[in-house]
Design a protein around this motif. Structure first.
Motif, PDB file in Angstrom:
ATOM      1  N   VAL A 287     -11.829  18.400  94.672  1.00 40.01           N
ATOM      2  CA  VAL A 287     -11.155  17.879  95.863  1.00 40.01           C
ATOM      3  C   VAL A 287     -11.307  18.859  97.022  1.00 40.01           C
ATOM      4  CG1 VAL A 287      -8.918  17.231  96.836  1.00 40.01           C
ATOM      5  CG2 VAL A 287      -9.508  16.552  94.499  1.00 40.01           C
ATOM      6  N   GLU A 288     -11.045  20.120  96.758  1.00 38.98           N
ATOM      7  CA  GLU A 288     -11.071  21.139  97.825  1.00 38.98           C
ATOM      8  C   GLU A 288     -12.455  21.284  98.445  1.00 38.98           C
ATOM      9  OE1 GLU A 288     -12.430  24.781  99.139  1.00 38.98           O
ATOM     10  OE2 GLU A 288     -12.182  24.838  96.969  1.00 38.98           O
ATOM     11  N   THR A 289     -13.480  21.355  97.636  1.00 41.65           N
ATOM     12  CA  THR A 289     -14.836  21.520  98.168  1.00 41.65           C
ATOM     13  C   THR A 289     -15.312  20.248  98.869  1.00 41.65           C
ATOM     14  OG1 THR A 289     -15.741  20.945  95.987  1.00 41.65           O
ATOM     15  CG2 THR A 289     -15.521  23.287  96.515  1.00 41.65           C
ATOM     16  N   THR A 290     -14.835  19.080  98.406  1.00 37.34           N
ATOM     17  CA  THR A 290     -15.191  17.832  99.084  1.00 37.34           C
ATOM     18  C   THR A 290     -14.595  17.790 100.482  1.00 37.34           C
ATOM     19  OG1 THR A 290     -15.323  16.633  96.978  1.00 37.34           O
ATOM     20  CG2 THR A 290     -15.069  15.319  98.982  1.00 37.34           C
ATOM     21  N   VAL A 291     -13.318  18.207 100.602  1.00 38.16           N
ATOM     22  CA  VAL A 291     -12.678  18.265 101.919  1.00 38.16           C
ATOM     23  C   VAL A 291     -13.417  19.244 102.820  1.00 38.16           C
ATOM     24  CG1 VAL A 291     -10.585  18.943 103.154  1.00 38.16           C
ATOM     25  CG2 VAL A 291     -10.417  17.589 101.065  1.00 38.16           C
ATOM     26  N   ALA A 292     -13.766  20.408 102.273  1.00 35.81           N
ATOM     27  CA  ALA A 292     -14.484  21.403 103.065  1.00 35.81           C
ATOM     28  C   ALA A 292     -15.829  20.865 103.544  1.00 35.81           C
ATOM     29  CB  ALA A 292     -14.689  22.677 102.247  1.00 35.81           C
ATOM     30  N   MET A 293     -16.556  20.195 102.663  1.00 34.65           N
ATOM     31  CA  MET A 293     -17.863  19.657 103.021  1.00 34.65           C
ATOM     32  C   MET A 293     -17.723  18.554 104.072  1.00 34.65           C
ATOM     33  SD  MET A 293     -20.737  17.880 100.578  1.00 34.65           S
ATOM     34  CE  MET A 293     -19.662  16.474 100.254  1.00 34.65           C
ATOM     35  N   ALA A 294     -16.703  17.691 103.902  1.00 37.01           N
ATOM     36  CA  ALA A 294     -16.507  16.592 104.849  1.00 37.01           C
ATOM     37  C   ALA A 294     -16.160  17.121 106.236  1.00 37.01           C
ATOM     38  CB  ALA A 294     -15.406  15.654 104.342  1.00 37.01           C
ATOM     39  N   VAL A 295     -15.268  18.117 106.276  1.00 34.31           N
ATOM     40  CA  VAL A 295     -14.881  18.686 107.576  1.00 34.31           C
ATOM     41  C   VAL A 295     -16.088  19.331 108.249  1.00 34.31           C
ATOM     42  CG1 VAL A 295     -13.494  20.463 108.692  1.00 34.31           C
ATOM     43  CG2 VAL A 295     -12.478  19.025 106.934  1.00 34.31           C
ATOM     44  N   THR A 296     -16.874  20.054 107.458  1.00 34.95           N
ATOM     45  CA  THR A 296     -18.033  20.743 108.017  1.00 34.95           C
ATOM     46  C   THR A 296     -19.085  19.757 108.507  1.00 34.95           C
ATOM     47  OG1 THR A 296     -17.650  22.611 106.531  1.00 34.95           O
ATOM     48  CG2 THR A 296     -19.822  22.449 107.560  1.00 34.95           C
ATOM     49  N   GLU A 297     -19.373  18.735 107.676  1.00 39.31           N
ATOM     50  CA  GLU A 297     -20.427  17.790 108.028  1.00 39.31           C
ATOM     51  C   GLU A 297     -20.022  16.891 109.184  1.00 39.31           C
ATOM     52  OE1 GLU A 297     -23.532  17.552 106.852  1.00 39.31           O
ATOM     53  OE2 GLU A 297     -23.174  19.356 105.670  1.00 39.31           O
ATOM     54  N   LEU A 298     -18.811  16.321 109.103  1.00 39.98           N
ATOM     55  CA  LEU A 298     -18.376  15.384 110.140  1.00 39.98           C
ATOM     56  C   LEU A 298     -18.010  16.093 111.442  1.00 39.98           C
ATOM     57  CD1 LEU A 298     -16.152  12.941 108.045  1.00 39.98           C
ATOM     58  CD2 LEU A 298     -18.437  12.503 108.950  1.00 39.98           C
ATOM     59  N   GLY A 299     -17.593  17.364 111.328  1.00 33.11           N
ATOM     60  CA  GLY A 299     -17.173  18.092 112.521  1.00 33.11           C
ATOM     61  C   GLY A 299     -18.264  18.225 113.562  1.00 33.11           C
ATOM     62  N   GLY A 300     -19.515  18.184 113.127  1.00 28.09           N
ATOM     63  CA  GLY A 300     -20.620  18.288 114.071  1.00 28.09           C
ATOM     64  C   GLY A 300     -20.994  16.984 114.737  1.00 28.09           C
ATOM     65  N   TYR A 301     -20.279  15.919 114.396  1.00 27.04           N
ATOM     66  CA  TYR A 301     -20.629  14.600 114.935  1.00 27.04           C
ATOM     67  C   TYR A 301     -19.501  14.005 115.774  1.00 27.04           C
ATOM     68  CZ  TYR A 301     -24.688  14.653 111.882  1.00 27.04           C
ATOM     69  OH  TYR A 301     -25.880  14.983 111.279  1.00 27.04           O
ATOM     70  N   LYS A 302     -18.685  14.855 116.398  1.00 28.70           N
ATOM     71  CA  LYS A 302     -17.604  14.328 117.236  1.00 28.70           C
ATOM     72  C   LYS A 302     -18.154  13.576 118.448  1.00 28.70           C
ATOM     73  CE  LYS A 302     -13.922  17.584 116.045  1.00 28.70           C
ATOM     74  NZ  LYS A 302     -12.980  18.607 116.550  1.00 28.70           N
ATOM     75  N   ARG A 303     -19.260  14.051 118.986  1.00 19.47           N
ATOM     76  CA  ARG A 303     -19.868  13.343 120.118  1.00 19.47           C
ATOM     77  C   ARG A 303     -20.308  11.951 119.697  1.00 19.47           C
ATOM     78  NH1 ARG A 303     -21.045  18.652 120.756  1.00 19.47           N
ATOM     79  NH2 ARG A 303     -20.920  19.553 122.868  1.00 19.47           N
ATOM     80  N   LEU A 304     -20.875  11.843 118.520  1.00 21.35           N
ATOM     81  CA  LEU A 304     -21.293  10.531 118.027  1.00 21.35           C
ATOM     82  C   LEU A 304     -20.083   9.628 117.821  1.00 21.35           C
ATOM     83  CD1 LEU A 304     -23.389   8.555 116.947  1.00 21.35           C
ATOM     84  CD2 LEU A 304     -23.199   9.662 114.714  1.00 21.35           C
ATOM     85  N   LEU A 305     -18.995  10.179 117.293  1.00 21.86           N
ATOM     86  CA  LEU A 305     -17.787   9.379 117.098  1.00 21.86           C
ATOM     87  C   LEU A 305     -17.272   8.842 118.424  1.00 21.86           C
ATOM     88  CD1 LEU A 305     -15.819  11.509 114.459  1.00 21.86           C
ATOM     89  CD2 LEU A 305     -16.968   9.327 114.080  1.00 21.86           C
ATOM     90  N   LEU A 306     -17.235   9.707 119.448  1.00 22.47           N
ATOM     91  CA  LEU A 306     -16.769   9.261 120.762  1.00 22.47           C
ATOM     92  C   LEU A 306     -17.717   8.228 121.349  1.00 22.47           C
ATOM     93  CD1 LEU A 306     -14.837   9.412 123.129  1.00 22.47           C
ATOM     94  CD2 LEU A 306     -16.095  11.410 123.969  1.00 22.47           C
ATOM     95  N   CYS A 307     -19.012   8.443 121.205  1.00 23.35           N
ATOM     96  CA  CYS A 307     -20.005   7.492 121.716  1.00 23.35           C
ATOM     97  C   CYS A 307     -19.818   6.121 121.067  1.00 23.35           C
ATOM     98  CB  CYS A 307     -21.408   8.036 121.457  1.00 23.35           C
ATOM     99  SG  CYS A 307     -22.743   6.899 121.884  1.00 23.35           S
ATOM    100  N   LEU A 308     -19.701   6.095 119.724  1.00 22.43           N
ATOM    101  CA  LEU A 308     -19.509   4.824 119.007  1.00 22.43           C
ATOM    102  C   LEU A 308     -18.193   4.179 119.407  1.00 22.43           C
ATOM    103  CD1 LEU A 308     -20.737   5.802 115.417  1.00 22.43           C
ATOM    104  CD2 LEU A 308     -21.912   4.333 117.068  1.00 22.43           C
ATOM    105  N   LEU A 309     -17.143   4.987 119.506  1.00 25.31           N
ATOM    106  CA  LEU A 309     -15.838   4.447 119.879  1.00 25.31           C
ATOM    107  C   LEU A 309     -15.899   3.800 121.251  1.00 25.31           C
ATOM    108  CD1 LEU A 309     -12.849   4.424 118.804  1.00 25.31           C
ATOM    109  CD2 LEU A 309     -12.470   6.371 120.295  1.00 25.31           C
ATOM    110  N   LEU A 310     -16.496   4.492 122.206  1.00 21.32           N
ATOM    111  CA  LEU A 310     -16.580   3.970 123.572  1.00 21.32           C
ATOM    112  C   LEU A 310     -17.375   2.669 123.612  1.00 21.32           C
ATOM    113  CD1 LEU A 310     -17.181   6.012 126.784  1.00 21.32           C
ATOM    114  CD2 LEU A 310     -18.448   3.923 126.416  1.00 21.32           C
ATOM    115  N   LEU A 311     -18.537   2.633 122.947  1.00 23.94           N
ATOM    116  CA  LEU A 311     -19.412   1.469 123.032  1.00 23.94           C
ATOM    117  C   LEU A 311     -18.835   0.274 122.284  1.00 23.94           C
ATOM    118  CD1 LEU A 311     -22.846   3.262 122.624  1.00 23.94           C
ATOM    119  CD2 LEU A 311     -21.880   2.295 124.714  1.00 23.94           C
TER     120      LEU A 311
END
Length: 694
Positions: free
Chosen positions: A116-140
């Protein structure tokens, strides 16, 4: 899903930190247990003497082949070789012992927890670099929804066929302009990459092109198949007023950029908006909070507490503004709260006998009083963009300005009252009011449980930085209470009570959450598109050098403050708050500082000036949002054709009088009295908090 991912990312690092603490408290040296250690590669049971002999033989052979060996010496220290090999063997033995010790302690419980702990760490690390994509998708996605549902913010709603065609054609031109700008920007960055220049987030161009292409396709479909609920005919003079504000901004900015040969200018400024992706994602969360609040009975129950006091309409309006200031601060901005609770506020004021014009004025102002209070997102953005002020200082001054504005509203409303001020006897109203507090107690308990969970389990206090994370969970808990915990009979009673108040309540938790999210989608699309194009309009101001025309210094601080006040109000009249703050920080703030205006003084003047702008025609954003939630027909019926000028236009004049008086006092009186300046804009001596921009 995007909103939930945003909440997870905002709290993911804290969750992971707490998981690591739990791991260390449960299993000693958990930092060793959490990693999948590989078996040591060194040989555990070595024959030291054989290795010594082998090493000596290798060195002798190398010396025999080396013509310079005689000059350098051929002596071989056998004891030194043995000691080196023994030390190496000791290190190897230590590695094996640690490996075996760690492996013996990795139990099924450890394996499950570290998964569980390493999955959370990996998810935060991987998804954290895609905040711009999240905002772009949300806006569109939300912009497409707002376009389909005709939910974009405009000066008047579409009613006739002519309104429809004028508005949709203008949107089509704007969306095609956005798509072409994105295509050209992508080509320019491809040329830069070919020249060896590093380009970040290049993949986003595809999403922008596809998204704006989708918006244009929706407009074409709307032209081919116009809605059947449109009235025939229409006025050419009124039809342009139905064009969304973001469309006007896009056409203005795009045309100006094209005349300058800067064809991809709009896309460049959209990229600047992406640099503040975390803040704009938080804004989306605040809108979701407001829409979930709208699905609950909490606002209605709070209003019920004031009914026994039988206050005169003007006094009730004053109390409403005081009470609504706190939720305004917690929903991020004035417009969001107006959308969330405006309908309830207006109906309650009308029920209490308020004049329609005054009820509309109070509803529009309900989102203005709390923007200077903790933990308003707008104030957090100012502190994030400007190192000269802190959130603690801004909120400290904001609290004083809040009481000033409230006092001014009370005075103006009392001077304009049509009947004698009244309030029920204290002994009669208080017991009834306390009795009506009872239904609110479960809500308070739910809020306290969520806040305490974050405080003691995740070690996160409720403040301006954590509010976008905690408040959605609070509202979800309230919805769960209303639709899953309370009994069926009580739930049906709540639905009937809401229906009597003219409010339709969903019957299930799923329906309530879906309704809130559906409304959120449209509002996010409307507000984010307005904000995105406001940034481009700010770019025009920067490129045209309008602000550079202002002198760096003025003959007097009074003249400097006067010109700045006028400029700030004009910006607030035509731009959304977040885009306006970015523009002001980039262009005007330094002029104020150069002329001796303290940063804290300037930013508080800016906030009050913006709120005056949002309440002042021709745009008057808060009034537009009030019309959107109260209903166009209700607003039209509230118009008066007789009476004094104040009575006919009270919904505009009362807010303008209050905010203009507050602005003049905040801007100029501190310049005349040093003591007042020092008290009102007192520096807070605390360690600065770091505000992550991305």
């Amino acid at each position: 899903m995007i909103l939930l991912i945003t909440i997870f990312l905002a709290s993911g690092e804290i969750i992971h930190s707490q998981l690591l603490k739990i791991g260390e408290n449960t299993w000693q040296e958990y930092f060793l247990l959490r990693a999948n250690q590989s078996e040591p590669t060194c040989e555990r049971n070595r024959d030291i003497e054989a290795d010594v002999a082998r090493t000596i033989a290798e060195r002798e052979a190398n010396a025999a082949d080396d013509p310079l060996a005689g000059l350098l010496g051929t002596d071989i220290d056998e004891d030194a070789i043995r000691r080196s090999l023994e030390r190496s063997q000791e290190v190897c033995e230590g590695r094996w012992e640690r490996y075996e010790r760690v492996q013996s302690r990795i139990t099924p419980a450890v394996m499950a927890f570290r998964s569980v702990e390493t999955t959370v760490a990996m998810a935060v690390t991987e998804l954290g670099g895609y905040k711009r994509l999240l905002l772009c998708l949300l806006l569109l996605i939300c912009a497409a929804t707002a376009t389909l549902t005709r939910h974009h913010i405009c000066l008047r709603p579409m009613r006739t066929t002519r309104d429809h065609y004028v508005s949709v054609i203008a949107q089509l031109v704007a969306n095609v302009m956005l798509m072409v700008s994105a295509i050209i920007y992508r080509e320019r960055e491809m040329i830069s990459m070919a020249d060896g220049i590093q380009v970040n987030h290049f993949y986003l161009h595809v999403f922008w092109i596809a998204g704006f292409g989708l918006l244009a396709a929706i407009n074409i479909w709307q032209l081919v198949r116009p809605p059947k609920d449109m009235e025939p005919g229409g006025s050419w003079g009124k039809a342009p007023l139905t064009i969304p504000l973001y469309t006007f901004m896009c056409l203005t900015a795009g045309t100006r950029f094209m005349l300058d040969g800067y064809y991809h200018g709009i896309s460049v400024y959209l990229g600047m908006m992406m640099e503040l992706s975390t803040l704009f994602l938080n804004l989306a969360l605040y809108i979701w909070i407001g829409m979930m609040l709208k699905q609950t009975r909490l606002a209605q129950l709070v209003f019920n507490v004031f009914r026994p006091w039988n206050m005169s309409p003007e006094l009730l309006c004053f109390v409403v503004l005081i009470v609504t200031a706190v939720p305004t601060a917690y929903t991020g901005a004035s417009g969001i709260f107006v959308i969330a609770a405006g309908a309830v506020i207006y109906s309650e004021l009308m029920r209490a006998g308020a004049r329609p014009q005054m009820a509309l004025a109070t509803t529009a102002m309900s989102g203005s009083m709390g923007v200077v209070l903790r933990p308003c997102l707008l104030v957090v953005i100012i502190a994030a963009l400007n190192n000269a002020v802190t959130t603690a200082e801004l909120f400290s001054s904001g609290l004083k300005i809040f009481f000033l504005t409230a006092f001014l509203f009370f005075m103006y409303s009392q001077f304009a009252r049509k009947e004698t001020a009244r309030i029920a006897p204290f002994g009669q109203a208080l017991p009834a009011s306390i009795k009506l507090l009872k239904p609110i107690v479960p809500y308070v308990i739910m809020i306290a449980l969520v806040v305490l969970f974050f405080r003691f389990v995740l070690d996160r206090r409720l403040d301006e930085f954590s509010a976008p994370i905690i408040l959605p969970v609070v509202l979800l808990a309230i919805l769960i209470y209303e639709y899953l915990i309370v009994g069926k009979a009580k739930r049906e009673e709540n639905i009937r009570a809401a229906a009597e108040d003219g409010i339709e309540r969903p019957k299930t938790f799923e329906h309530a959450l879906r309704s809130a999210t559906n409304e959120t989608t449209g509002h996010i699309g409307a507000l984010l598109m307005l904000m995105a194009l406001s940034v481009s309009v700010g770019g025009i101001v920067e490129r045209t050098g309008v602000m550079e025309a202002l002198p760096a210094t003025f003959p007097s601080i009074w003249l400097a403050m006067g010109l700045l006040v006028v400029t700030l109000v004009l910006i607030g009249m035509f731009m959304d708050p977040y885009g306006a703050v970015i523009l002001v920080n980039a262009t005007i703030a330094q002029i104020a500082f150069n002329n001796g205006i303290a940063p804290l003084h300037f930013w508080m003047v800016t906030l009050v000036a913006f709120e005056l702008g949002y309440l002042t025609p021709p745009v008057a954003l808060n009034h537009l949002l009030t019309r959107q939630v109260v209903g166009d027909d209700e607003v039209e019926n509230a118009k008066l054709t007789h009476g004094s000028f104040w009575a006919r236009y009270e919904k505009y004049l009362l807010p303008i009088a209050v905010m203009l008086s507050a602005l003049l006092i905040v801007a100029f009186l501190p310049l005349a009295f040093d003591g007042l300046h020092d008290w009102l804009f007192q520096k807070v001596d605390v360690a600065r908090q770091v505000i992550p921009l991305d």
